[in-house]
Design a protein around this motif. Sequence first.
Motif, PDB file in Angstrom:
ATOM      1  N   GLU A   1       0.825  -1.200   0.000  1.00  0.00           N
ATOM      2  CA  GLU A   1       0.000   0.000   0.000  1.00  0.00           C
ATOM      3  C   GLU A   1       0.866   1.260   0.000  1.00  0.00           C
ATOM      4  O   GLU A   1       0.564   2.232  -0.688  1.00  0.00           O
ATOM      5  CB  GLU A   1      -0.924   0.009   1.212  1.00  0.00           C
ATOM      6  CG  GLU A   1      -2.007  -1.048   1.153  1.00  0.00           C
ATOM      7  CD  GLU A   1      -2.773  -1.169   2.459  1.00  0.00           C
ATOM      8  OE1 GLU A   1      -2.392  -0.521   3.452  1.00  0.00           O
ATOM      9  OE2 GLU A   1      -3.751  -1.927   2.472  1.00  0.00           O
ATOM     10  N   GLN A   2       1.947   1.243   0.766  1.00  0.00           N
ATOM     11  CA  GLN A   2       2.840   2.403   0.811  1.00  0.00           C
ATOM     12  C   GLN A   2       3.506   2.618  -0.543  1.00  0.00           C
ATOM     13  O   GLN A   2       3.655   3.758  -0.992  1.00  0.00           O
ATOM     14  CB  GLN A   2       3.898   2.212   1.891  1.00  0.00           C
ATOM     15  CG  GLN A   2       3.357   2.341   3.290  1.00  0.00           C
ATOM     16  CD  GLN A   2       4.407   2.046   4.346  1.00  0.00           C
ATOM     17  OE1 GLN A   2       5.479   1.517   4.040  1.00  0.00           O
ATOM     18  NE2 GLN A   2       4.104   2.387   5.581  1.00  0.00           N
ATOM     19  N   ARG A   3       3.894   1.532  -1.203  1.00  0.00           N
ATOM     20  CA  ARG A   3       4.516   1.632  -2.518  1.00  0.00           C
ATOM     21  C   ARG A   3       3.541   2.238  -3.530  1.00  0.00           C
ATOM     22  O   ARG A   3       3.906   3.120  -4.309  1.00  0.00           O
ATOM     23  CB  ARG A   3       4.976   0.247  -2.989  1.00  0.00           C
ATOM     24  CG  ARG A   3       5.845   0.281  -4.217  1.00  0.00           C
ATOM     25  CD  ARG A   3       6.379  -1.102  -4.596  1.00  0.00           C
ATOM     26  NE  ARG A   3       6.949  -1.820  -3.467  1.00  0.00           N
ATOM     27  CZ  ARG A   3       6.417  -2.929  -2.930  1.00  0.00           C
ATOM     28  NH1 ARG A   3       5.319  -3.452  -3.405  1.00  0.00           N
ATOM     29  NH2 ARG A   3       6.998  -3.526  -1.899  1.00  0.00           N
ATOM     30  N   GLU A   4       2.283   1.771  -3.503  1.00  0.00           N
ATOM     31  CA  GLU A   4       1.278   2.325  -4.409  1.00  0.00           C
ATOM     32  C   GLU A   4       1.056   3.811  -4.151  1.00  0.00           C
ATOM     33  O   GLU A   4       0.943   4.605  -5.082  1.00  0.00           O
ATOM     34  CB  GLU A   4      -0.052   1.583  -4.243  1.00  0.00           C
ATOM     35  CG  GLU A   4      -0.090   0.229  -4.881  1.00  0.00           C
ATOM     36  CD  GLU A   4      -1.456  -0.420  -4.741  1.00  0.00           C
ATOM     37  OE1 GLU A   4      -2.223  -0.033  -3.825  1.00  0.00           O
ATOM     38  OE2 GLU A   4      -1.754  -1.318  -5.534  1.00  0.00           O
TER      39      GLU A   4
ATOM     40  N   GLU B   1       4.020   5.831  -5.498  1.00  0.00           N
ATOM     41  CA  GLU B   1       3.989   5.921  -6.955  1.00  0.00           C
ATOM     42  C   GLU B   1       2.928   6.924  -7.412  1.00  0.00           C
ATOM     43  O   GLU B   1       3.170   7.716  -8.333  1.00  0.00           O
ATOM     44  CB  GLU B   1       3.721   4.552  -7.566  1.00  0.00           C
ATOM     45  CG  GLU B   1       4.893   3.598  -7.435  1.00  0.00           C
ATOM     46  CD  GLU B   1       4.563   2.186  -7.900  1.00  0.00           C
ATOM     47  OE1 GLU B   1       3.411   1.933  -8.329  1.00  0.00           O
ATOM     48  OE2 GLU B   1       5.452   1.329  -7.833  1.00  0.00           O
ATOM     49  N   ALA B   2       1.748   6.895  -6.784  1.00  0.00           N
ATOM     50  CA  ALA B   2       0.685   7.821  -7.153  1.00  0.00           C
ATOM     51  C   ALA B   2       1.099   9.265  -6.864  1.00  0.00           C
ATOM     52  O   ALA B   2       0.837  10.162  -7.667  1.00  0.00           O
ATOM     53  CB  ALA B   2      -0.599   7.478  -6.409  1.00  0.00           C
ATOM     54  N   LEU B   3       1.759   9.487  -5.735  1.00  0.00           N
ATOM     55  CA  LEU B   3       2.207  10.837  -5.401  1.00  0.00           C
ATOM     56  C   LEU B   3       3.295  11.319  -6.353  1.00  0.00           C
ATOM     57  O   LEU B   3       3.322  12.487  -6.749  1.00  0.00           O
ATOM     58  CB  LEU B   3       2.695  10.893  -3.951  1.00  0.00           C
ATOM     59  CG  LEU B   3       1.613  10.736  -2.892  1.00  0.00           C
ATOM     60  CD1 LEU B   3       2.243  10.621  -1.503  1.00  0.00           C
ATOM     61  CD2 LEU B   3       0.642  11.895  -2.936  1.00  0.00           C
TER      62      LEU B   3
ATOM     63  N   LEU C   1       4.179  14.930 -11.425  1.00  0.00           N
ATOM     64  CA  LEU C   1       4.453  15.072 -12.853  1.00  0.00           C
ATOM     65  C   LEU C   1       3.202  15.453 -13.638  1.00  0.00           C
ATOM     66  O   LEU C   1       3.236  15.559 -14.855  1.00  0.00           O
ATOM     67  CB  LEU C   1       5.034  13.756 -13.401  1.00  0.00           C
ATOM     68  CG  LEU C   1       6.344  13.299 -12.764  1.00  0.00           C
ATOM     69  CD1 LEU C   1       6.714  11.920 -13.268  1.00  0.00           C
ATOM     70  CD2 LEU C   1       7.451  14.297 -13.035  1.00  0.00           C
ATOM     71  N   GLY C   2       2.077  15.604 -12.939  1.00  0.00           N
ATOM     72  CA  GLY C   2       0.839  16.002 -13.593  1.00  0.00           C
ATOM     73  C   GLY C   2       0.020  14.845 -14.128  1.00  0.00           C
ATOM     74  O   GLY C   2      -0.920  15.056 -14.880  1.00  0.00           O
ATOM     75  N   VAL C   3       0.362  13.624 -13.759  1.00  0.00           N
ATOM     76  CA  VAL C   3      -0.370  12.451 -14.223  1.00  0.00           C
ATOM     77  C   VAL C   3      -1.370  12.046 -13.152  1.00  0.00           C
ATOM     78  O   VAL C   3      -1.008  11.877 -11.991  1.00  0.00           O
ATOM     79  CB  VAL C   3       0.599  11.267 -14.507  1.00  0.00           C
ATOM     80  CG1 VAL C   3      -0.167  10.039 -14.935  1.00  0.00           C
ATOM     81  CG2 VAL C   3       1.617  11.669 -15.548  1.00  0.00           C
ATOM     82  N   ASP C   4      -2.635  11.921 -13.545  1.00  0.00           N
ATOM     83  CA  ASP C   4      -3.673  11.527 -12.598  1.00  0.00           C
ATOM     84  C   ASP C   4      -3.768  10.003 -12.581  1.00  0.00           C
ATOM     85  O   ASP C   4      -4.415   9.398 -13.426  1.00  0.00           O
ATOM     86  CB  ASP C   4      -5.015  12.142 -12.993  1.00  0.00           C
ATOM     87  CG  ASP C   4      -6.079  11.915 -11.939  1.00  0.00           C
ATOM     88  OD1 ASP C   4      -5.725  11.586 -10.797  1.00  0.00           O
ATOM     89  OD2 ASP C   4      -7.268  12.076 -12.269  1.00  0.00           O
TER      90      ASP C   4
ATOM     91  N   ILE D   1      -7.236   7.495   2.218  1.00  0.00           N
ATOM     92  CA  ILE D   1      -6.023   8.092   2.765  1.00  0.00           C
ATOM     93  C   ILE D   1      -6.280   8.403   4.224  1.00  0.00           C
ATOM     94  O   ILE D   1      -7.195   9.157   4.558  1.00  0.00           O
ATOM     95  CB  ILE D   1      -5.639   9.369   2.000  1.00  0.00           C
ATOM     96  CG1 ILE D   1      -5.344   9.034   0.536  1.00  0.00           C
ATOM     97  CG2 ILE D   1      -4.435  10.039   2.652  1.00  0.00           C
ATOM     98  CD1 ILE D   1      -5.025  10.233  -0.319  1.00  0.00           C
ATOM     99  N   HIS D   2      -5.490   7.807   5.092  1.00  0.00           N
ATOM    100  CA  HIS D   2      -5.623   7.971   6.546  1.00  0.00           C
ATOM    101  C   HIS D   2      -7.044   7.680   7.018  1.00  0.00           C
ATOM    102  O   HIS D   2      -7.584   8.393   7.853  1.00  0.00           O
ATOM    103  CB  HIS D   2      -5.192   9.367   6.992  1.00  0.00           C
ATOM    104  CG  HIS D   2      -3.775   9.686   6.655  1.00  0.00           C
ATOM    105  ND1 HIS D   2      -2.708   9.037   7.227  1.00  0.00           N
ATOM    106  CD2 HIS D   2      -3.237  10.578   5.786  1.00  0.00           C
ATOM    107  CE1 HIS D   2      -1.589   9.511   6.744  1.00  0.00           C
ATOM    108  NE2 HIS D   2      -1.868  10.441   5.856  1.00  0.00           N
TER     109      HIS D   2
END
Length: 52
Positions: free
Chosen positions: A22-25, A28-30, A35-38, A45-46
């Motif tokens: 979960e932390q890795r995902e 990566e999303a952050l 970079l502007g990629v959704d 989150i929390h």
Amino acid sequence: MIETPIDGDASPLVRPYLVAHEQRERREALLLATLGVDAPGPYWIHGVEVAR
């Protein structure tokens, strides 16, 4: 000293490899967001559900 048994239902079991995944995902999303990629997820989150 009286020893009382530990209530196993009082604390949830946490599998470290799931937490790491979960932390890795999330990282990566952050990173993609900077970079502007959704990218999809994480949707929680929390403990708060965010928009899908």
